[in-house]
Design a protein around this motif. Structure first.
Motif, PDB file in Angstrom:
ATOM      1  N   SER A 186       7.413   2.472  -7.573  1.00 46.39           N
ATOM      2  CA  SER A 186       6.056   2.904  -7.229  1.00 46.39           C
ATOM      3  C   SER A 186       5.493   3.717  -8.399  1.00 46.39           C
ATOM      4  CB  SER A 186       6.083   3.732  -5.941  1.00 46.39           C
ATOM      5  OG  SER A 186       4.761   4.060  -5.555  1.00 46.39           O
ATOM      6  N   HIS A 222       2.598  -6.248  -2.595  1.00 48.34           N
ATOM      7  CA  HIS A 222       2.076  -5.888  -3.918  1.00 48.34           C
ATOM      8  C   HIS A 222       3.150  -5.536  -4.938  1.00 48.34           C
ATOM      9  CE1 HIS A 222       2.885  -2.173  -1.809  1.00 48.34           C
ATOM     10  NE2 HIS A 222       2.856  -1.535  -2.955  1.00 48.34           N
ATOM     11  N   LYS A 223       4.373  -5.295  -4.486  1.00 51.45           N
ATOM     12  CA  LYS A 223       5.422  -4.825  -5.405  1.00 51.45           C
ATOM     13  C   LYS A 223       5.738  -5.860  -6.487  1.00 51.45           C
ATOM     14  CE  LYS A 223       6.315  -0.974  -3.032  1.00 51.45           C
ATOM     15  NZ  LYS A 223       6.128   0.384  -3.538  1.00 51.45           N
ATOM     16  N   CYS A 229      -1.200  -4.814   2.449  1.00 49.18           N
ATOM     17  CA  CYS A 229      -0.358  -4.973   1.257  1.00 49.18           C
ATOM     18  C   CYS A 229       1.050  -5.485   1.535  1.00 49.18           C
ATOM     19  CB  CYS A 229      -0.321  -3.673   0.468  1.00 49.18           C
ATOM     20  SG  CYS A 229       0.180  -2.268   1.465  1.00 49.18           S
ATOM     21  N   GLY A 243       2.471   5.605   0.123  1.00 47.63           N
ATOM     22  CA  GLY A 243       3.870   6.045   0.107  1.00 47.63           C
ATOM     23  C   GLY A 243       4.056   6.796  -1.206  1.00 47.63           C
ATOM     24  N   GLY A 244       4.536   6.070  -2.235  1.00 50.28           N
ATOM     25  CA  GLY A 244       4.529   6.646  -3.583  1.00 50.28           C
ATOM     26  C   GLY A 244       3.138   6.541  -4.181  1.00 50.28           C
ATOM     27  N   GLY A 245       2.385   5.525  -3.737  1.00 49.57           N
ATOM     28  CA  GLY A 245       0.980   5.435  -4.142  1.00 49.57           C
ATOM     29  C   GLY A 245       0.612   4.247  -5.011  1.00 49.57           C
ATOM     30  N   SER A 246       1.475   3.228  -5.127  1.00 53.07           N
ATOM     31  CA  SER A 246       1.162   2.144  -6.070  1.00 53.07           C
ATOM     32  C   SER A 246       0.128   1.153  -5.557  1.00 53.07           C
ATOM     33  CB  SER A 246       2.431   1.390  -6.475  1.00 53.07           C
ATOM     34  OG  SER A 246       3.023   0.727  -5.376  1.00 53.07           O
ATOM     35  N   SER A 247       0.187   0.811  -4.262  1.00 53.67           N
ATOM     36  CA  SER A 247      -0.793  -0.163  -3.765  1.00 53.67           C
ATOM     37  C   SER A 247      -2.176   0.477  -3.713  1.00 53.67           C
ATOM     38  CB  SER A 247      -0.392  -0.698  -2.390  1.00 53.67           C
ATOM     39  OG  SER A 247      -0.083   0.353  -1.514  1.00 53.67           O
TER      40      SER A 247
HETATM   41  C1  LIG Z   1       4.311  -3.222   2.124  1.00 47.58           C
HETATM   42  C2  LIG Z   1       4.348  -1.870   1.538  1.00 47.58           C
HETATM   43  N1  LIG Z   1       3.229  -1.135   1.559  1.00 47.58           N
HETATM   44  C3  LIG Z   1       3.203   0.111   1.041  1.00 47.58           C
HETATM   45  C4  LIG Z   1       4.339   0.688   0.506  1.00 47.58           C
HETATM   46  C5  LIG Z   1       4.250   2.071  -0.005  1.00 47.58           C
HETATM   47  O1  LIG Z   1       4.412   2.189  -1.375  1.00 47.58           O
HETATM   48  P1  LIG Z   1       3.184   2.421  -2.322  1.00 47.58           P
HETATM   49  O2  LIG Z   1       2.477   3.637  -1.829  1.00 47.58           O
HETATM   50  O3  LIG Z   1       3.811   2.606  -3.651  1.00 47.58           O
HETATM   51  O4  LIG Z   1       2.316   1.231  -2.269  1.00 47.58           O
HETATM   52  C6  LIG Z   1       5.536  -0.054   0.441  1.00 47.58           C
HETATM   53  C7  LIG Z   1       6.739   0.516  -0.140  1.00 47.58           C
HETATM   54  O5  LIG Z   1       7.816  -0.003  -0.074  1.00 47.58           O
HETATM   55  C8  LIG Z   1       5.530  -1.364   0.979  1.00 47.58           C
HETATM   56  O6  LIG Z   1       6.623  -2.131   0.959  1.00 47.58           O
END
Ligand SMILES: Cc1ncc(COP(=O)(O)O)c(C=O)c1O
Length: 411
Positions: A202, A98-99, A392, A246-250
Motif C-alpha cells: 500500500s 486495485h493491488k 476496488c 486501509g493503508g490508502g493506496s486505492s
Molecule cells: C479490496 C481492497 N480494498 C482496499 C484495501 C485497503 O488498502 P488500501 O487502502 O491500500 O487501498 C485492500 C487491502 O488489502 C483491499 O484488498
C-alpha cells in the motif's frame, strides 16, 4: 501546511521524504539506506522515461485490463432517492482488485534492477495475489508474508497465491494481521536486500514505497477523469469520490487526478474501518484523532497507547485492519483536502446487502465500508450531485465471512 497546485502530491515531500514537513520519512536501519537510495534513483529516472511509461501502459491495458468500468447504479440511486450513485468498478482489473497496479510496477522495477526474487506483504490477500501473478508473468520468484489470522479468513486469495507459485509465509506474531505481515516482510528484506526486491502493498513504508504505490494506483483516477468527461462533457460541478481507506493506496489513486480541483466541486471522502459496533478497537486513526507515531519506517497518525506502543486493531475487513495510514493521507487530512470518517463492521455488511440486492456488483468488505457512507450521505444530496464509489475489490475472497454473518443467500 499547504498542498501545492500542479505538482503531483507524491512529489510534494521534502528531500528527506516528509510531506508537510512531518509525515513520512525513512526511519530505517542503516543497512537499508543504500537499497532505498538505489530504488529512489531508479524510480525517479524511470517515472520520467517515455519508454518505461509506454511499457507500464501496455501492461495496464493488455494485461491488467484498463480501463475498468464506470457505471451508474440506477436501482440503488432510485432506492436511495438523492444523488446519482455511480461506481468505478476497479475489481474488473485482472485478479479482482486495485493491488495489481502497484504489483505490476514493482515487478517491472525489480526486473530493471536485475533482482530475481520479490517479497511482499498482504492483509486481504489481494496485494499478495497480485504480486504472485505479476511475479509469475515477469519470471520472478515470489515470497508473501501474511498474518495467520488473515490466512484463515481470506482462503481464496491464499489458494490463488500458491497456485501462482508463491511461497506464503504465515506470520504468528502480534495480532497475526497485516501490521505484523508488513513488519516481518521488512525484516526479511533487511537481511536479503542485496538479492531481493520488496513490494510494499500500500502507500505506506519508507517514502519511496509510498511514492511508487501512489504513482501506480493513480491509473484509476486517470481513467475516471476521461470517463467522466465522456459521460458528462466535463468534470461534474458537484462530484463526490468515496473510497475505503486501509493503508490508502486505492483512495489516493482514485483521487490523485482531481487534486487541483476546488474541494467544493470535487470532494474526497475516505472511509476507515470503525470495527465492530460493540468493540473499543478500530482501524480508523484519522477519524478518531490518533497521534503521530512511527510505523513501518514512516511518521504517520497511528493507533497507539499512552506509551506510544502500537495498538491492536479490529475489523471484519482484513484489508482495512491496519493501525496506521499513508503519510499522503495524513497530509491530505491536515491540509483539509480530504474528509475522513468511519463505518462499522455492521454498517459495511448492511451496505453489502443493499448493493448486492439492487445491483449486479459484489463489492468486497473493504469497499462496502465506502458504500455504507456514500449511501447514507447520498440521501441528502441533490439529484445533480454525482457520487462515485470505488468498488476496488471483489467479494469472492470474503465468501466465508459473508456466509457466516449474513447467511448462504448473500454469497
Ligand atoms: C479490496 C481492497 N480494498 C482496499 C484495501 C485497503 O488498502 P488500501 O487502502 O491500500 O487501498 C485492500 C487491502 O488489502 C483491499 O484488498
Amino acid at each position: 501546511m499547504k498542498l501545492k497546485k500542479r505538482i503531483p502530491v507524491i512529489d510534494q515531500g521534502d528531500k528527506q521524504g516528509f510531506w508537510g514537513g512531518k509525515f513520512g520519512g525513512n526511519f530505517v536501519p542503516e543497512t537499508l539506506k543504500k537499497p532505498i537510495e538505489d530504488l529512489e534513483i531508479l524510480f525517479n529516472k524511470l517515472k520520467k522515461d517515455k519508454k518505461f511509461i509506454n511499457e507500464r501502459d501496455k501492461y495496464f491495458k493488455n494485461w491488467v485490463g484498463s480501463p475498468t468500468r464506470f457505471i451508474k447504479l440506477e436501482n440503488l440511486t432510485k432506492h436511495v432517492g438523492g444523488a446519482q450513485i455511480w461506481s468505478k468498478v476497479v475489481s474488473d482489473a485482472n485478479g479482482g482488485a486495485h493491488k495489481i497496479y502497484n504489483a505490476t510496477v514493482h515487478c517491472l522495477l525489480a526486473k530493471r534492477s536485475g533482482k530475481k526474487v520479490i517479497c511482499g506483504d498482504t492483509g486481504a490477500g489481494y496485494a499478495g495475489k497480485m504480486l504472485s501473478m505479476a511475479a509469475k508473468k515477469f519470471g520472478l520468484k515470489c515470497k508473501i508474508f501474511m498474518g495467520a489470522k488473515d490466512i484463515r479468513r481470506q482462503q481464496p486469495n491464499v489458494r490463488a497465491m500458491k497456485k501462482n507459485g508463491a511461497e506464503v509465509i504465515p506470520v504468528y506474531s502480534g495480532s497475526q494481521t497485516l501490521v505484523d505481515a508488513v513488519s516481518e516482510c521488512m525484516r526479511y528484506w533487511v537481511a536479503n536486500c542485496d538479492k531481493v526486491a520488496m513490494c510494499v502493498g500500500s502507500t505506506v513504508g519508507p517514502a519511496v514505497f509510498v511514492r511508487i504505490c501512489g504513482w501506480s494506483t493513480s491509473q484509476i483516477s486517470r481513467e475516471l477523469k476521461t470517463q467522466l468527461v465522456d459521460e458528462f462533457g466535463s468534470v461534474p460541478k458537484k462530484l463526490k469520490l468515496y473510497n475505503c481507506v486501509g493503508g490508502g493506496s486505492s483512495s489516493f489513486g482514485f483521487w490523485n487526478e482531481f487534486m487541483d480541483y476546488d474541494k467544493k466541486q470535487c470532494e474526497f471522502i475516505g472511509v476507515e474501518a470503525g470495527g465492530p459496533t460493540k468493540s473499543k478497537k478500530h482501524a480508523a486513526p484519522l477519524t478518531y484523532g490518533s497521534k503521530i507515531g512511527i510505523l513501518h519506517g514512516a511518521a504517520q497518525y497511528v493507533n497507539q497507547n499512552t506509551d506510544g506502543q502500537i495498538e491492536e486493531t479490529e475489523s471484519i475487513s482484513a484489508g482495512l485492519d491496519y493501525p496506521g495510514i499513508s503519510p499522503l493521507h495524513c497530509f491530505l487530512k491536515d491540509t483539509k483536502r480530504a474528509r475522513y470518517t468511519a463505518a462499522s463492521d455492521e454498517e459495511a455488511l448492511n451496505a453489502y446487502k443493499l448493493v448486492t440486492k439492487f445491483e449486479k456488483l459484489r463489492p468486497s468488505l473493504e469497499p462496502s465500508h465506502a458504500f455504507s457512507v456514500a449511501i447514507a450521505e447520498s440521501k441528502r444530496f441533490s439529484k445533480d450531485t454525482i457520487v462515485v464509489v470505488n468498488s476496488c475489490g471483489d467479494a469472492y475472497k470474503d465468501r466465508g465471512i459473508i456466509e457466516k454473518r449474513l447467511g448462504k443467500k448473500y454469497v
